[in-house]
Design a protein around this motif. Structure first.
Motif, PDB file in Angstrom:
ATOM      1  N   SER A 314      57.098  54.974   2.125  1.00  0.00           N
ATOM      2  CA  SER A 314      56.454  56.092   2.800  1.00  0.00           C
ATOM      3  C   SER A 314      56.277  57.308   1.894  1.00  0.00           C
ATOM      4  CB  SER A 314      57.245  56.495   4.044  1.00  0.00           C
ATOM      5  OG  SER A 314      58.559  56.848   3.686  1.00  0.00           O
ATOM      6  N   GLN A 315      57.046  57.378   0.813  1.00  0.00           N
ATOM      7  CA  GLN A 315      56.961  58.518  -0.091  1.00  0.00           C
ATOM      8  C   GLN A 315      56.053  58.268  -1.285  1.00  0.00           C
ATOM      9  OE1 GLN A 315      57.908  61.296   1.489  1.00  0.00           O
ATOM     10  NE2 GLN A 315      59.071  61.960  -0.264  1.00  0.00           N
ATOM     11  N   THR A 316      55.533  57.046  -1.436  1.00  0.00           N
ATOM     12  CA  THR A 316      54.842  56.681  -2.661  1.00  0.00           C
ATOM     13  C   THR A 316      53.440  56.173  -2.383  1.00  0.00           C
ATOM     14  OG1 THR A 316      57.001  55.990  -3.534  1.00  0.00           O
ATOM     15  CG2 THR A 316      55.060  55.397  -4.824  1.00  0.00           C
ATOM     16  N   VAL A 317      52.519  56.589  -3.231  1.00  0.00           N
ATOM     17  CA  VAL A 317      51.146  56.073  -3.203  1.00  0.00           C
ATOM     18  C   VAL A 317      50.955  55.203  -4.442  1.00  0.00           C
ATOM     19  CG1 VAL A 317      48.706  56.685  -3.297  1.00  0.00           C
ATOM     20  CG2 VAL A 317      50.302  58.110  -2.007  1.00  0.00           C
ATOM     21  N   TYR A 318      50.425  53.987  -4.251  1.00  0.00           N
ATOM     22  CA  TYR A 318      50.157  53.131  -5.410  1.00  0.00           C
ATOM     23  C   TYR A 318      49.028  53.771  -6.205  1.00  0.00           C
ATOM     24  CZ  TYR A 318      49.549  48.952  -8.234  1.00  0.00           C
ATOM     25  OH  TYR A 318      49.484  48.070  -9.295  1.00  0.00           O
ATOM     26  N   GLU A 319      49.339  54.195  -7.423  1.00  0.00           N
ATOM     27  CA  GLU A 319      48.376  54.961  -8.213  1.00  0.00           C
ATOM     28  C   GLU A 319      48.623  54.723  -9.696  1.00  0.00           C
ATOM     29  OE1 GLU A 319      45.462  56.457  -9.310  1.00  0.00           O
ATOM     30  OE2 GLU A 319      45.632  57.321  -7.298  1.00  0.00           O
ATOM     31  N   LEU A 320      47.616  54.214 -10.389  1.00  0.00           N
ATOM     32  CA  LEU A 320      47.733  53.987 -11.825  1.00  0.00           C
ATOM     33  C   LEU A 320      47.462  55.272 -12.600  1.00  0.00           C
ATOM     34  CD1 LEU A 320      48.223  51.839 -14.007  1.00  0.00           C
ATOM     35  CD2 LEU A 320      45.765  51.379 -13.993  1.00  0.00           C
ATOM     36  N   ASP A 321      46.541  56.079 -12.098  1.00  0.00           N
ATOM     37  CA  ASP A 321      46.183  57.335 -12.754  1.00  0.00           C
ATOM     38  C   ASP A 321      47.087  58.444 -12.225  1.00  0.00           C
ATOM     39  OD1 ASP A 321      44.910  59.245 -14.235  1.00  0.00           O
ATOM     40  OD2 ASP A 321      43.195  59.442 -12.882  1.00  0.00           O
ATOM     41  N   SER A 322      48.332  58.466 -12.659  1.00  0.00           N
ATOM     42  CA  SER A 322      49.335  59.385 -12.129  1.00  0.00           C
ATOM     43  C   SER A 322      49.642  60.502 -13.124  1.00  0.00           C
ATOM     44  CB  SER A 322      50.619  58.622 -11.791  1.00  0.00           C
ATOM     45  OG  SER A 322      51.078  57.919 -12.928  1.00  0.00           O
ATOM     46  N   LYS A 323      50.338  61.537 -12.634  1.00  0.00           N
ATOM     47  CA  LYS A 323      50.691  62.677 -13.487  1.00  0.00           C
ATOM     48  C   LYS A 323      51.606  62.245 -14.624  1.00  0.00           C
ATOM     49  CE  LYS A 323      50.489  65.750  -9.475  1.00  0.00           C
ATOM     50  NZ  LYS A 323      51.284  66.630  -8.571  1.00  0.00           N
ATOM     51  N   ALA A 324      52.685  61.548 -14.281  1.00  0.00           N
ATOM     52  CA  ALA A 324      53.588  60.970 -15.283  1.00  0.00           C
ATOM     53  C   ALA A 324      53.266  59.485 -15.404  1.00  0.00           C
ATOM     54  CB  ALA A 324      55.037  61.175 -14.869  1.00  0.00           C
ATOM     55  N   SER A 325      53.900  58.799 -16.335  1.00  0.00           N
ATOM     56  CA  SER A 325      53.645  57.368 -16.503  1.00  0.00           C
ATOM     57  C   SER A 325      53.942  56.629 -15.195  1.00  0.00           C
ATOM     58  CB  SER A 325      54.518  56.796 -17.620  1.00  0.00           C
ATOM     59  OG  SER A 325      54.428  55.377 -17.618  1.00  0.00           O
ATOM     60  N   PRO A 326      52.959  55.890 -14.653  1.00  0.00           N
ATOM     61  CA  PRO A 326      53.162  55.213 -13.361  1.00  0.00           C
ATOM     62  C   PRO A 326      54.168  54.075 -13.442  1.00  0.00           C
ATOM     63  CG  PRO A 326      51.117  54.472 -14.356  1.00  0.00           C
ATOM     64  CD  PRO A 326      51.642  55.589 -15.233  1.00  0.00           C
ATOM     65  N   TYR A 327      54.571  53.698 -14.655  1.00  0.00           N
ATOM     66  CA  TYR A 327      55.510  52.595 -14.836  1.00  0.00           C
ATOM     67  C   TYR A 327      56.968  53.046 -14.729  1.00  0.00           C
ATOM     68  CZ  TYR A 327      51.232  50.538 -16.649  1.00  0.00           C
ATOM     69  OH  TYR A 327      49.939  50.095 -16.780  1.00  0.00           O
ATOM     70  N   THR A 328      57.181  54.333 -14.557  1.00  0.00           N
ATOM     71  CA  THR A 328      58.549  54.861 -14.523  1.00  0.00           C
ATOM     72  C   THR A 328      58.995  55.163 -13.096  1.00  0.00           C
ATOM     73  OG1 THR A 328      57.843  57.168 -14.711  1.00  0.00           O
ATOM     74  CG2 THR A 328      58.170  55.952 -16.764  1.00  0.00           C
ATOM     75  N   PRO A 329      60.288  55.024 -12.819  1.00  0.00           N
ATOM     76  CA  PRO A 329      60.801  55.448 -11.509  1.00  0.00           C
ATOM     77  C   PRO A 329      60.718  56.960 -11.326  1.00  0.00           C
ATOM     78  CG  PRO A 329      62.605  54.794 -12.957  1.00  0.00           C
ATOM     79  CD  PRO A 329      61.339  54.423 -13.661  1.00  0.00           C
ATOM     80  N   TYR A 330      60.624  57.702 -12.439  1.00  0.00           N
ATOM     81  CA  TYR A 330      60.450  59.153 -12.332  1.00  0.00           C
ATOM     82  C   TYR A 330      59.167  59.472 -11.587  1.00  0.00           C
ATOM     83  CZ  TYR A 330      59.488  63.996 -13.554  1.00  0.00           C
ATOM     84  OH  TYR A 330      59.195  65.329 -13.476  1.00  0.00           O
ATOM     85  N   SER A 331      58.075  58.802 -11.955  1.00  0.00           N
ATOM     86  CA  SER A 331      56.787  59.053 -11.301  1.00  0.00           C
ATOM     87  C   SER A 331      56.861  58.739  -9.812  1.00  0.00           C
ATOM     88  CB  SER A 331      55.693  58.208 -11.966  1.00  0.00           C
ATOM     89  OG  SER A 331      54.434  58.476 -11.399  1.00  0.00           O
TER      90      SER A 331
END
Length: 432
Positions: A314-331
């Motif tokens: 519920s807190q996450t949108v599947y997005e490749l073009d993200s602010k931080a690297s989308p491959y990290t749990p930080y993003s």
């Protein structure tokens, strides 16, 4: 349940409009087809009688009668009177002039396009209704509706960016009430111990974890090579890292190593490039710790899994073009956006903080290809949890799927492929 009723009503309305529009298109299309064929059969008589209005009128009557005979089955959808009137109007449009013929074609085209849009909309709302029903059926204990979690908030951002997570309905998802605070989440660094002696793949992996956990870009490790070949130790160390420290290994974009063999030991020089900064790493772990500390007490294993699944989805949108690297749990945890690797690593960190046994799994999803998800142990049995595929696309906020919630190997293998021998065997059947 209120959301389920709301979307059910919308679905039924859209479905009714879809059926009405499909009926209108189907009837007009078949009438046009029958009239076109009747005109083709009578093409020569019409050419001969051109200019003789009475004779033309008689031939057009024959075309109309032919169309009525060929479309008699359409009386299932229209009364005889309405069907005959529509045939008469359609014949006039097709024979009066070019403008009316174009209008007739445009009308049936619009009905087709509208039918297509309504079919897609009915499928979409039908899928939402199904998901709402499944969510309502999963009657797990929910979270404290008064739970408050502080986030790192940029004062320039609107409070509207703070997303709700679960509803306060005990049979549905709940809502986190976020505190509007500008305080940073407490930075937390995980503690990694540096082995006293490095003489195997495991101890080399532990030494790498120590330096990588503190985000050292360059470091040197001396490895005792009297028992094992250095090349073999290096190869197996990377495998050990991927298996035992997937967060550190997967958030490192590049690892370069050079070693000098001095006979009884080797000196290994590492150069690292990371996918996130030490500050991001610390802040993210602070949020992980805070989320777990604020978790309602005395939850069972399955309730903890639901807590994690519902929060991440519920807190996450599947997005490749993200602010931080989308491959990290930080993003995923700090920006609410990412891809499957970020989802699965965030889930892993939360389970680790809770003290639950969990693993990061890589493989392929059919038909999209490379994918990542998790294994988690619940009540002594392993199960698969794919939070990425539990997250609807396009994003539907608090609408959460449970299609990939605590599944057995056999169920997940229908559309996921992985190296079965490299991971624990799950329970024989799904948890639910």
């Amino acid at each position: 349940m209120s959301d389920f009723l709301f979307f059910t009503i919308i679905f039924l309305v859209v479905l009714l409009l879809t059926l009405l529009c499909l009926r209108a298109f189907f009837v007009q299309w078949h009438i046009r087809k029958a009239i076109g064929k009747g005109l083709k059969i009578n093409k020569q008589p019409l050419q001969i009688m051109s200019g003789y209005s009475e004779s033309e009128h008689l031939i057009y009557n024959q075309v109309e009668d032919y169309a009525k005979a060929k479309t008699g089955y359409l009386r299932v959808f229209r009364s005889r009177y309405k069907l005959d009137r529509q045939i008469h109007r359609e014949l006039n449009r097709k024979t009066k002039n070019a403008m009316t013929r174009f209008f007739s074609w445009l009308l049936v085209t619009i009905k087709f396009a509208l039918s297509f849009v309504l079919v897609v909309a009915s499928l979409l709302f039908g899928s939402i209704v199904r998901d709402e029903w499944q969510a309502a059926d999963l009657c797990l204990p929910t979270l404290d509706p008064n739970l408050t979690i502080a986030r790192d908030i940029d004062p320039r951002k609107s409070i509207d960016e703070l997303l709700a997570v679960f509803s306060d309905n005990p049979k549905r998802l709940q809502t986190f009430n976020y505190a509007d605070s500008n305080d940073l989440i407490e930075p937390v660094y995980p503690t990694y111990q540096l082995p006293e002696v490095v003489n195997s793949a495991e101890t080399l992996g532990q030494a790498m974890s120590f330096y990588m956990g503190n985000f050292k870009s360059e470091f040197t490790v001396n490895v005792d090579t009297r028992q094992h070949d250095m090349k073999k130790i290096m190869e197996e160390a990377y495998t050990w890292m991927d298996k035992n420290e997937p967060y550190l290994y997967r958030t490192t974009t590049e690892i370069q190593s050079t070693y000098y063999d001095y006979g009884s030991y080797a000196e290994v020089h590492f150069t690292m490039n990371y996918d996130l900064t030490a500050e991001q790493h610390a802040q993210m772990h602070g949020k992980v710790k805070q989320l777990v500390e604020e978790m309602p007490p005395n939850l069972s294993d399955v309730e903890k899994v639901k807590y994690v699944n519902d929060y991440i989805v519920s807190q996450t949108v599947y997005e490749l073009d993200s602010k931080a690297s989308p491959y990290t749990p930080y993003s995923v945890l700090m920006n609410g956006e990412g891809v499957c690797q970020g989802y699965a690593l965030a889930v892993l960190l939360l389970f680790d903080e809770m003290g639950m046994e969990a693993q990061y799994v890589t493989g392929d999803a059919i038909p999209v290809g490379g994918h990542a998800w998790n294994l988690v142990k619940v009540d002594g049995e392993w199960y698969h949890l794919d939070t990425t595929w539990n997250d609807p696309i396009p994003d539907q906020g608090k609408n959460i799927r449970y299609d990939y919630f605590l599944l057995a190997d056999e169920t997940l293998a229908r559309d996921h492929v992985w190296a079965f021998d490299e991971y624990p065997k799950t329970a024989d059947v799904d948890y639910y």
